[in-house]
Design a protein around this motif. Sequence first.
Motif: not given
Length: 343
Positions: A276-293
């Motif tokens: 379940x905790x990997x959903x948090x990592x999934x969110x962060x990874x998604x944002x970073x690969x989309x170019x979020x700062x």
Amino acid sequence: GKKNAERRERELRRELDLGTFVVPTDITLAEFLEDWLREKAKQVKPSTVSSYQQILNLYVVPYLGKIKMKDLKPQHFVRLYEHLQSDEMDISNRTVKYVHTVLKAALNKAVQWELLPKNIIENVDPPRQTKVKFNVWDEQEIKRFLEAAKDSWYYEVYYLALTTGMRQGELLGLKWRNVDLEKKRIYVVEQYNLKTKTFEEVKTDGSRRNISIDNDTALVLQRLKKKQAAMRLKAEYWQDNNLVFCTRNGLPIQQRNLVRNFKEYIKRAGVPDIRFHDLRHTHATYCLTKGWHPKVVQERLGHSSIQVTLDTYSHVIPNLQEELAMATFGGFLGGANKNDGKM
């Protein structure tokens, strides 16, 4: 209160003047740490002292505070680190290492003050700095899972975990009064403690944060609110906890049930099995690969510093760095070369 403390200080000063002060031999680790912090406050910045205090009160005092200094053994600290690194505590190695560093400094002082014959923590190995291990879903897998989980009681919990990166305890402790659907903001101020099954304030200043949500997420929450209102009317018994995510009776969701359901829908969706905790990592990874700062991602996740974000997601960020460099300097150098010799 303050009066007592002042009187006690006057008495101590008098005793010290007279050379009659005797250190109580039964002093506990918690009492010693208070003395040490008071002493530290004269030497370092207030922010440093409050950081020491926070780390000791969160991770040391609740577990070892009552033990008398003279009874402390290295084994106590070995056990403490094992506990802090267990899955349920979900604390990074970096933090446990920091606990170790602070304790080492404190116990050095205890040796100087002759409360300990030697620094017993010297022989305890701090945890090795290992990379945080996690697996994440890509965009297709996120969509597949949400599609499959549409009919799950916990659909909205999963949806919010994926779109905000909130921790499990923060999601289960989220109250409607901390959700502003007009401004599209979620205020993370308390969490549901999965161990004690009670609501408490989030632990650190970094964790207290507000998270912007997009239109879709706001709609999902809006619909949930309506669904809940209808359910409340039908329920024979309803406990009003103002919870965003609750059982059919308004009670807090239990972690066991949530995780069991999560695993079931992973199977149905045929996506990789993650925690379940990997959903948090999934969110962060998604944002970073989309170019979020990374700074924005740090604030969303409630990391104590940008360093934690960069360390945790360094494998996502290197190619980002290349892309950013290309985008930034490409135009800049291209522009400079075009005017070459045309002056």
